[in-house]
Design a protein around this motif. Structure first.
Motif, short mmCIF file in Angstrom:
data_model
loop_
_atom_site.label_atom_id
_atom_site.label_comp_id
_atom_site.label_asym_id
_atom_site.label_seq_id
_atom_site.Cartn_x
_atom_site.Cartn_y
_atom_site.Cartn_z
N LYS A 27 0.76 -1.22 0.07
CA LYS A 27 -0.09 -0.06 0.03
C LYS A 27 0.85 1.18 -0.01
N PRO A 28 0.82 2.17 -0.99
CA PRO A 28 1.67 3.11 -1.01
C PRO A 28 1.29 4.37 0.15
N VAL A 29 2.50 4.86 0.51
CA VAL A 29 2.48 5.79 1.70
C VAL A 29 3.53 6.73 1.51
N THR A 30 3.52 7.85 2.01
CA THR A 30 4.71 8.79 2.23
C THR A 30 4.88 9.29 3.59
N ILE A 31 5.97 8.69 4.11
CA ILE A 31 6.65 9.03 5.24
C ILE A 31 7.23 10.40 5.45
N ALA A 90 5.67 17.72 -2.70
CA ALA A 90 4.74 16.99 -2.33
C ALA A 90 3.74 16.38 -3.44
N HIS A 91 3.99 17.13 -4.74
CA HIS A 91 3.38 16.88 -5.81
C HIS A 91 4.01 15.60 -6.22
N VAL A 92 5.52 15.43 -6.15
CA VAL A 92 6.32 14.31 -6.66
C VAL A 92 6.05 13.22 -6.01
N ALA A 93 5.83 13.39 -4.57
CA ALA A 93 5.33 12.29 -3.85
C ALA A 93 3.94 11.75 -4.08
N GLN A 94 3.14 12.67 -4.30
CA GLN A 94 1.72 11.94 -4.50
C GLN A 94 1.87 11.06 -5.95
N LEU A 95 2.62 11.67 -6.74
CA LEU A 95 2.59 10.95 -8.14
C LEU A 95 3.57 9.85 -8.10
N MET A 96 4.26 9.64 -7.15
CA MET A 96 5.06 8.43 -6.84
C MET A 96 4.16 7.35 -6.04
N ASN A 97 3.54 8.02 -4.98
CA ASN A 97 2.23 7.07 -4.54
C ASN A 97 1.33 6.35 -5.48
N ASP A 98 0.99 7.18 -6.37
CA ASP A 98 -0.16 7.00 -7.44
C ASP A 98 0.37 5.74 -8.19
N MET A 117 -0.27 21.67 3.83
CA MET A 117 -0.50 21.55 2.35
C MET A 117 0.11 20.38 1.84
N ALA A 118 1.28 20.02 2.25
CA ALA A 118 1.69 18.60 1.82
C ALA A 118 0.78 17.61 2.07
N ARG A 119 0.17 17.45 3.36
CA ARG A 119 -0.89 16.58 3.41
C ARG A 119 -1.93 16.70 2.52
N ASP A 120 -2.53 17.88 2.24
CA ASP A 120 -3.50 17.95 1.44
C ASP A 120 -3.31 17.50 0.07
N ILE A 121 -2.06 17.59 -0.27
CA ILE A 121 -1.52 17.30 -1.64
C ILE A 121 -1.62 15.74 -1.78
N ILE A 122 -0.69 15.12 -0.94
CA ILE A 122 -0.70 13.72 -1.06
C ILE A 122 -1.85 13.08 -0.54
N GLY A 123 -2.66 13.35 0.24
CA GLY A 123 -3.94 12.91 0.73
C GLY A 123 -3.58 12.29 2.39
N ALA A 124 -4.64 12.70 3.05
CA ALA A 124 -4.26 12.41 4.51
C ALA A 124 -4.23 10.87 4.85
N GLY A 125 -4.73 10.17 4.08
CA GLY A 125 -4.76 8.69 4.37
C GLY A 125 -3.56 8.12 3.99
N GLY A 192 7.00 -0.18 12.85
CA GLY A 192 6.04 -0.55 13.90
C GLY A 192 4.75 0.10 13.52
N TYR A 193 4.84 1.66 13.36
CA TYR A 193 3.66 2.39 12.81
C TYR A 193 3.00 1.80 11.54
N LEU A 194 4.04 1.46 10.58
CA LEU A 194 3.61 1.06 9.22
C LEU A 194 2.99 -0.17 9.31
N ARG A 195 3.51 -1.11 10.11
CA ARG A 195 3.06 -2.56 10.23
C ARG A 195 1.61 -2.48 10.82
N GLU A 196 1.30 -1.50 11.90
CA GLU A 196 0.24 -1.43 12.39
C GLU A 196 -0.97 -0.64 11.52
N HIS A 197 -0.56 0.24 10.66
CA HIS A 197 -1.73 0.97 9.85
C HIS A 197 -1.60 0.66 8.66
#
Length: 203
Positions: A27-31, A90-98, A117-125, A192-197
């Motif tokens: 599942k893609p995510v940005t840390i 943030a926009h690059v990260a969002q594209l890479m997540n996509d 702003m970065a959270r909004d661009i990438i997506g809170a989830g 640990g956080y990634l494994r949980e969520h």
């Protein structure tokens, strides 16, 4: 929202994010690592990347210094340019997540509004704000790049923590005290956080 008068329109292919998740088996995510210079962002980012890749995950680090050699090479370090640098990353990260990738973004990103702003661009989830908390004194004591010494000597204007503010995250997903934890221990906390969520990362 797209401007009805603009000739620029979003294009969509037939491959979905779910298709890419199946291909990459994750599942893609940005840390998003934030903290003062010297707090350990790059060290932790690249160790996290190494461990993720070792476990078979497609991952890439967007390091603040590295992106300024190209993506942000036209930008300075005043508040307006910092905002623009974070917007671009943030926009690059969002594209890479996509594309289905896990992204580790390591930027000082000192202002609440810019991180929001970065959270909004990438997506809170898909956004994991990770505050690497180390005091100015601790970071200045490390001073791996000699930047604090130069800032204190007045050679670097608008240096975060000395002559420019750092707004401590109010409610980050993770807060890691890198003054007391080793990079390996810090990475373990993130895992640990990634494994949980993000169940696709579970061992």
């Amino acid at each position: 929202m797209e401007d009805a008068q603009s000739p620029v329109r979003r294009s969509h292919g037939t491959i979905t994010l779910q298709d890419r998740m199946r291909i990459h088996r994750q599942k893609p995510v940005t840390i998003w690592l934030t903290g003062l210079s010297g707090a350990g962002k790059s060290t932790i980012a690249f160790e996290l990347e190494r461990q993720l890749v070792a476990q078979g995950h497609a991952c890439y680090v967007l390091d603040g210094d590295n992106v300024r050699h190209g993506l942000g090479s036209d930008l300075g370090f005043d508040q307006r340019d910092r905002h623009e640098n974070i917007r671009r990353v943030a926009h690059v990260a969002q594209l890479m997540n996509d594309a289905g990738l896990i992204v580790v973004a390591a930027l000082i990103s000192p202002m609440h509004a810019d991180r929001a702003m970065a959270r909004d661009i990438i997506g809170a989830g898909s956004f994991v704000e990770t505050y690497l908390s180390a005091s100015v004194a601790t970071c200045a004591g490390r001073d791996p790049k000699g930047l604090y010494a130069k800032a204190l000597a007045g050679e670097i204007p608008a240096f975060t923590g000395i002559s420019a503010p750092y707004e401590t995250p109010l409610d980050p997903e993770l807060a890691i005290d890198t003054a007391t934890l080793t990079p390996s221990e810090s990475v373990a906390r993130i895992f640990g956080y990634l494994r949980e969520h993000f169940v696709a990362l579970a061992a």
